[in-house]
Scaffold this active site. Structure first.
Site, short mmCIF file in Angstrom:
data_model
loop_
_atom_site.label_atom_id
_atom_site.label_comp_id
_atom_site.label_asym_id
_atom_site.label_seq_id
_atom_site.Cartn_x
_atom_site.Cartn_y
_atom_site.Cartn_z
N TRP A 1 0.80 -1.21 0.00
CA TRP A 1 0.00 0.00 0.00
C TRP A 1 0.84 1.27 0.00
O TRP A 1 0.30 2.36 0.09
CB TRP A 1 -0.91 0.01 1.23
N ASP A 2 2.16 1.16 -0.08
CA ASP A 2 3.05 2.31 0.08
C ASP A 2 2.88 2.94 1.46
O ASP A 2 2.90 4.16 1.60
CB ASP A 2 2.78 3.34 -1.02
N PHE A 3 2.75 2.09 2.46
CA PHE A 3 2.65 2.57 3.83
C PHE A 3 4.06 2.70 4.44
O PHE A 3 4.34 2.21 5.54
CB PHE A 3 1.79 1.63 4.68
#
Length: 829
Positions: free
Chosen positions: A503-505
């Site tokens: 999630w590109d967290f």
């Protein structure tokens, strides 16, 4: 009263036409929403409006009565659907309230056209009541209303003891603990309303708003009588702290095709206590014992044995010269680290190659814009430590995520932490590179000199949205807090906040280091890490074990061929979750019922399973999106009352995977749009979850400031921050300070006088809040918006306290500037 053939009949036709257009929009859209399994209300309201419009066009009073019934039922439905929260009710009812006002005014004319006795009094009275209600509702849009109100507005303010005042602001977060707290109280709650502009300086380096990503996000440093500012294009300017006059400037002549910014400089003073910090060893030490894993979400690693990797080339010059006792470290957008004499602005000749260390050494191929420095270097004792921003999502095998420490005096490489190969502890062997495509550290790091530990918030192995090609070490170190020994770079412990992150967290913010009172006269050394997914993790910074409870919970599983998924994710339940609720249809919003309907259609056409909704080949909704939640601005803290201040943004993203054959040549979305993810079977698309008017589709607020009690793990207060004065639908400025709460991007400043300063909103203001309640007690109009962190100091010459803000432009505004503005209290007469 008018008769059936009077000249005012056309007003009824206009009213019926307006109702017909709205009714057709709601009816057609509502019918489609019903087919998606959504609310039937919009279809029914659309049909009622269509019938009412036809009857009014024909001059039938029954048209007004039908609309009145529909309006009353709409009020009942709105409360049932949204509760008594202001903004959701405003969205659902204000447009219909305006129609009700017009219908009430038109009712006598309808009666006259029908040949009935038309008494104006009741209709005009009803219209007046509706007008008052509409004016009151509209007026309430300008009144800030807390989301969570403080229980106690008398939080004690401890005076600064004589001799304990802050002397300098030497680190990006004021200290290497990242507290953004100033022990100063000359400017306080009683006199902050008197603040005025003391001076304004110009850097001469305006970040161009041309799609390249240039932004001013700098927090200046202050040492003695000098203020140090860096610009988006890697220039440094020294200003006099009392009048803003330029003392010197340095141009690194750096270029990059995108993502130009400088969030901060590093600073080292050879005569200060920095020299007493742990020294880099002459030889590699033995392995460091591993810490016990904190939870299944945390891991620890023993230090790897030393290797015989080649050493860094001999640096030009020798030991620190008397001409460069105080030095600044500039991280450039073209991947260099430059040491600058803080007194003269000249490069320090004894550092690296005449002041310059090339950070591309050992990295392999580095295309322009694929690796650069955007965050502040960390000065930790006698080393300066840098990570780097990598151009996510273009391909696998992008430049390495290696973190390196260089000697502050000579620029020689002291150690390297390669997340993909623990055996490389300095330069890689000849003919090899640091491991490419590994998790990187693009945000600011923190340092505890007592424990001798550096804390690194990591990002993902590229690309972000497909992890089928990632290695075991990639999965181990991505989206984690990694604690390494300051002298060797060896890992002491790690704690992962997202498993197999799709999630590109990335961990975007500087960890806060704080000694938490234990209620027994002692304290626990904690680390507090905010995240893009709206969670806050509190760990023991000595061991990595959670101090606030963390649970591993099962999460939805995806079905993209070639991908693998973590069955569980860590949820921080002992600290507040901010702005990351699982959305439902009733959470959709819009300025009018029409665009709210379109947002509902959009929502029902996507898959949404909460914060960890896995990306798929279908369209899914990620909330919060990869911009946050919380982002790089980090937090500030009131250490005397154990209160932490957190700003967030609430922007959802619609995303989906695209099979390789369908990815167009040249796809290059940096933040939004199509990204190629070469080397994987897919590209990916990210789109902001906005209405057709360009407004976020979920209900306000879109950004808040929250005060969190670190002792209890509870929110003390939460308020929306930012208005639509300088933005609006379709990018048109509304020029009205409606207190919606806008996405925030930037850092805050807490002072011992009980004030919290913040400018990272989408409108052009620097604000001061009461730290006890979150109430805004002062604001000043800026020439352009700001994404920068306020900072403060007291002049060593005049004893006057200044508040400084750099204003180069807000994220969603095309207006840019090069302002450095100082505020101070007026001189006493």
């Amino acid at each position: 009263m008018p008769t059936t053939n009077n000249k005012w009949t056309w007003l009824l036709w206009l009213l019926s036409a307006l109702m017909l257009v709205i009714g057709l929009t709601l009816g057609i859209g509502g019918a489609y929403l019903v087919t998606l399994g959504g609310s039937v209300y919009f279809l029914l309201m659309g049909l009622a409006l269509i019938v009412s419009a036809v009857l009014i066009f024909k001059g039938k009073p029954s048209g007004a009565w039908l609309f009145a019934l529909a309006f009353v039922l709409s009020i009942i439905w709105a409360v049932w659907d949204a509760g008594f929260t202001f903004w959701p009710l405003f969205s659902r009812l204000f447009t219909f309230g305006v129609l009700a006002f017009l219908v009430a005014l038109a009712y006598p004319l309808l009666k006259a056209r029908a040949g009935l006795v038309a008494r104006k009094g009741p209709s005009l009275s009803l219209a007046a009541v509706l007008a008052v209600a509409l004016i009151a509702a509209f007026g309430n849009t300008f009144i800030p209303t807390p989301i969570i109100s403080a229980d106690n507005d008398q939080v004690p303010v401890k005076p600064v003891e004589k001799g304990a005042e802050q002397k300098n602001w030497e680190s990006w977060g004021n200290t290497t603990a990242g507290d953004r707290f100033a022990a100063l109280d000359q400017i306080n709650k009683t006199n902050v309303s008197k603040l005025q502009v003391a001076w304004t300086a110009h850097t001469g380096d305006i970040p161009q708003s041309n799609g390249s990503g240039a932004e001013d996000q700098n927090t200046p440093l202050q040492v003695g009588d000098k203020l140090f500012v860096c610009t988006a294009y890697s220039k440094v300017i020294a200003l006099n702290v009392d009048d803003g006059k330029k003392l010197w400037s340095y141009d690194s002549n750096s270029t990059a095709p995108n993502w130009q910014r400088c969030r901060g400089l590093g600073y080292f003073d050879n005569s200060s206590n920095n020299s007493a910090a742990p020294q880099a060893p002459a030889a590699q030490p033995a392995a460091i014992p591993a810490a016990e894993p904190a939870t299944p979400a945390a891991a620890s690693e023993a230090a790897a044995p030393a290797t015989n990797a080649p050493q860094a080339p001999a640096a030009t010059g020798g030991t620190v010269s008397g001409t460069c006792e105080r030095r600044l470290f500039l991280p450039t957008i073209d991947a260099r680290l430059i040491a600058i004499n803080a007194d003269t602005g000249k490069p320090c000749a004894d550092f690296g190659d005449n002041g310059v260390v090339d950070l591309k050494v050992g990295m392999g191929e580095v295309k322009p814009g694929y690796y650069q420095q955007t965050s502040t270097p960390l000065v930790a004792g006698n080393v300066v430590v840098v990570g780097g921003r990598v151009a996510d999502n273009f391909s696998t095998g992008e430049p390495p995520g290696v973190v390196r420490a260089f000697d502050v005096h000579t620029g020689a490489l002291v150690w390297a932490w390669d997340p993909g190969n623990p055996n490389i502890t300095k330069l890689p062997p000849e003919g090899e590179t640091y491991t490419r495509g590994t998790p990187n550290v693009w945000s600011a790091m923190s340092y505890d000199p007592k424990l001798g530990l550096i804390y690194m918030p990591t990002g993902n192995a590229t690309p972000d949205f497909f992890g089928g090609t990632r290695t075991e070490l990639d999965d181990k170190y991505s989206s984690s807090v990694v604690a390494v020994d300051v002298a060797t770079g060896k890992v002491r412990w790690t704690f992962q906040t997202t498993h197999h992150d799709l999630w590109d967290f990335d961990l975007p913010s500087q960890p806060l280091l704080y000694d938490l009172p234990d209620g027994k006269g002692g304290s626990t050394p904690v680390l507090v890490q905010t995240s893009k997914q709206g969670m806050i993790f509190m760990l023991n910074r000595e061991t990595g074990q959670p101090v606030a409870k963390v649970e591993n919970r099962e999460v939805p599983q995806g079905n993209v061929p070639g991908e693998r998924y973590s069955k569980t994710q860590p949820f921080s339940v002992g600290m507040p979750n901010i702005g990351n609720q699982t959305l439902k249809e009733s959470d959709m919003w819009g300025a009018t019922p029409m665009d709210q309907l379109l947002c509902r259609i959009e929502f029902k056409g996507m898959r949404h399973q909460g914060v960890y909704t896995p990306p798929g080949l279908d369209r899914s909704l990620q909330f919060p999106g990869s911009l946050g939640g919380m982002n790089w601005g980090s937090v500030s803290v009131d250490p005397n009352n154990a209160i932490m201040f957190v700003n967030d943004m609430r922007l959802g993203l619609a995303n989906y995977m695209v099979p390789r054959a369908q990815v167009p040549t040249g796809a290059s979305g940096i933040e939004m749009g199509m990204v190629p993810m070469d080397g994987t079977p897919y590209g990916a698309v990210r789109e902001r979850f906005l209405s057709p008017l360009g407004i976020p589709c979920q209900k306000p607020p879109f950004g808040t400031m929250s005060a969190v009690n670190l002792k209890t793990g509870k929110i003390v207060w939460q308020v929306p921050v930012g208005t639509v004065k300088d933005t609006g639908p379709l990018g048109i400025k509304m020029r009205m300070p409606m207190e919606v709460g806008m996405p925030t991007l930037g850092a805050s400043l807490s002072t011992q006088s009980g004030l919290l300063f913040f400018a990272g909103t989408q409108d052009f203001y620097l604000r001061a809040f009461d730290t006890a309640t979150g109430k805004e007690i002062w604001k000043s109009r800026l020439p352009v918006g700001s994404q920068s962190g306020p900072m403060t100091y007291v002049s060593p010459k005049t004893g006057k306290q200044y508040i400084i803000i750099s204003a180069g432009g807000a994220r969603q505004s095309a207006e840019r500037g090069d302002y450095v503005i100082a505020y101070a209290l007026p001189d006493e007469k």
